[in-house]
Scaffold this active site. Sequence first.
Site, short mmCIF file in Angstrom:
data_model
loop_
_atom_site.label_atom_id
_atom_site.label_comp_id
_atom_site.label_asym_id
_atom_site.label_seq_id
_atom_site.Cartn_x
_atom_site.Cartn_y
_atom_site.Cartn_z
N ARG A 6 0.85 -1.20 0.00
CA ARG A 6 0.00 0.00 0.00
C ARG A 6 0.88 1.24 0.00
O ARG A 6 2.11 1.14 0.02
CB ARG A 6 -0.94 -0.01 1.21
CG ARG A 6 -0.23 -0.19 2.52
CD ARG A 6 -1.16 -0.67 3.62
NE ARG A 6 -0.42 -1.02 4.83
CZ ARG A 6 -0.07 -0.16 5.77
NH1 ARG A 6 -0.42 1.11 5.66
NH2 ARG A 6 0.62 -0.53 6.81
N SER A 17 14.02 9.73 3.56
CA SER A 17 13.04 10.78 3.87
C SER A 17 13.80 12.08 4.04
O SER A 17 14.98 12.06 4.45
CB SER A 17 12.31 10.46 5.18
OG SER A 17 11.63 11.61 5.67
N TYR A 47 13.17 7.73 13.83
CA TYR A 47 12.87 7.70 12.38
C TYR A 47 13.95 8.46 11.61
O TYR A 47 14.46 7.98 10.59
CB TYR A 47 11.49 8.33 12.17
CG TYR A 47 10.99 8.29 10.74
CD1 TYR A 47 10.53 7.11 10.18
CD2 TYR A 47 10.94 9.45 9.97
CE1 TYR A 47 10.05 7.07 8.87
CE2 TYR A 47 10.46 9.43 8.67
CZ TYR A 47 10.01 8.25 8.12
OH TYR A 47 9.53 8.22 6.83
N LYS A 107 16.53 7.03 8.79
CA LYS A 107 16.52 7.54 7.41
C LYS A 107 17.85 8.19 7.04
O LYS A 107 18.26 8.15 5.87
CB LYS A 107 15.35 8.51 7.22
CG LYS A 107 13.97 7.86 7.35
CD LYS A 107 13.77 6.77 6.32
CE LYS A 107 12.37 6.17 6.33
NZ LYS A 107 12.18 5.14 5.30
P1 NAP Z 1 2.61 3.05 4.84
O1 NAP Z 1 1.44 3.52 4.04
O2 NAP Z 1 2.53 3.03 6.31
O3 NAP Z 1 3.05 1.59 4.29
C1 NAP Z 1 4.12 0.94 4.92
C2 NAP Z 1 4.44 -0.32 4.16
O4 NAP Z 1 5.55 -0.96 4.80
C3 NAP Z 1 3.30 -1.33 4.14
O5 NAP Z 1 3.28 -1.96 2.88
C4 NAP Z 1 3.70 -2.33 5.22
O6 NAP Z 1 3.21 -3.65 4.98
C5 NAP Z 1 5.21 -2.32 5.06
N1 NAP Z 1 5.93 -2.80 6.25
C6 NAP Z 1 5.96 -2.26 7.50
N2 NAP Z 1 6.73 -3.02 8.30
C7 NAP Z 1 7.19 -4.04 7.55
C8 NAP Z 1 8.03 -5.17 7.81
N3 NAP Z 1 8.57 -5.39 9.03
N4 NAP Z 1 8.30 -6.04 6.81
C9 NAP Z 1 7.77 -5.84 5.56
N5 NAP Z 1 6.97 -4.79 5.26
C10 NAP Z 1 6.68 -3.91 6.24
O7 NAP Z 1 3.91 3.94 4.51
P2 NAP Z 1 4.21 4.94 3.30
O8 NAP Z 1 3.80 6.30 3.70
O9 NAP Z 1 3.76 4.36 2.01
O10 NAP Z 1 5.82 4.93 3.36
C11 NAP Z 1 6.61 4.08 2.54
C12 NAP Z 1 8.07 4.45 2.76
O11 NAP Z 1 8.26 5.83 2.44
C13 NAP Z 1 8.54 4.29 4.20
O12 NAP Z 1 9.88 3.84 4.23
C14 NAP Z 1 8.46 5.69 4.75
O13 NAP Z 1 9.33 5.90 5.83
C15 NAP Z 1 8.86 6.49 3.53
N6 NAP Z 1 8.42 7.89 3.57
C16 NAP Z 1 7.10 8.21 3.60
C17 NAP Z 1 6.72 9.55 3.64
C18 NAP Z 1 5.28 9.99 3.65
O14 NAP Z 1 5.04 11.20 3.73
N7 NAP Z 1 4.31 9.08 3.57
C19 NAP Z 1 7.70 10.54 3.65
C20 NAP Z 1 9.04 10.18 3.61
C21 NAP Z 1 9.39 8.85 3.56
P3 NAP Z 1 1.77 -4.15 5.60
O15 NAP Z 1 0.74 -3.20 5.11
O16 NAP Z 1 1.59 -5.51 5.06
O17 NAP Z 1 1.94 -4.12 7.08
#
Ligand code: NAP
Length: 250
Positions: free
Chosen positions: A18, A145, A158, A162
């Site tokens: 997701r 990030s 976090y 990162k």
């Molecule tokens: P999210 O919607 O919370 O999705 C997190 C994903 O990581 C899910 O697919 C989850 O799988 C998976 N996950 C979590 N723990 C895991 C584990 N131990 N083993 C395998 N999979 C795991 O997060 P997102 O916002 O899309 O973020 C994705 C990446 O971008 C992350 O690294 C986050 O730090 C980075 N990021 C996000 C933002 C932002 O603004 N959203 C900004 C900067 C960086 P399940 O659903 O199956 O649990």
Amino acid sequence: MQNGDTLPRTALVTGGSRGIGRAICLRLAQEGLAICVNYAGNADAAEETAHLCAEKGVEAFALQGDVSTAAGCTALVEAALARLGRLDVLVNNAGITRDGLILRQSESDFDAVLDTNLKGAFFCAKAAARAMLRQRYGRIINISSIVGLRGNAGQASYAASKAGLLGLTKSLAKELASRPITVNAVAPGFIATAMTDAISPAARTATLAAIPAGRPGQPGEVADAVAFFARPESAYITGQVLCVDGGMAI
Ligand code: NAP
């Protein structure tokens, strides 16, 4: 396959079920890559992502695997390789937050964030590098990030994870460049996903005010940057950090 000219090409996206991970899976499927959609616990979302990828005419499947342990990472990469036959692109996207000011942050929360976000990327890259070295081709892309560049109050664990990913990216880039495997990082800013849905309305307002573009980013905008690094034609670009943040880190 010196420049990745000979297809097929394949990708493993950790946390692909997701959010940003799903957008990356869809974008790479659009490029014609076979996709392994990794997930931790959300099987339905992962199956849906795989189905959406398959609709683009590529092989795609969901694969459960916990990247928070070394054994989980090794098993995941081996299982992905067994299904895909080879591994051309690894996207270390899986990530979690356990936010809190330092005096309230427990050791177990700090460890959980480092184990998933940083050590997970290290152990997946280690397992993938074995296959990529044999292939003499590979693209490793780490999702960092802008918090890793700038820090953020309440996000010490976090931010440390990162920032660590950036050091990992640059070191592996130097180690693997001659093989020829590239290692790059994408640093998103504030992207509309479940992760950012969880923040308070006050923090959301303050964050939006700090984005020169005046809006949150979309997961697909991060996926476009990943697709750029994943291309065979990006062979001479390694050790780089590309911010996808509407100007937030300027
Ligand atoms: P999210 O919607 O919370 O999705 C997190 C994903 O990581 C899910 O697919 C989850 O799988 C998976 N996950 C979590 N723990 C895991 C584990 N131990 N083993 C395998 N999979 C795991 O997060 P997102 O916002 O899309 O973020 C994705 C990446 O971008 C992350 O690294 C986050 O730090 C980075 N990021 C996000 C933002 C932002 O603004 N959203 C900004 C900067 C960086 P399940 O659903 O199956 O649990």
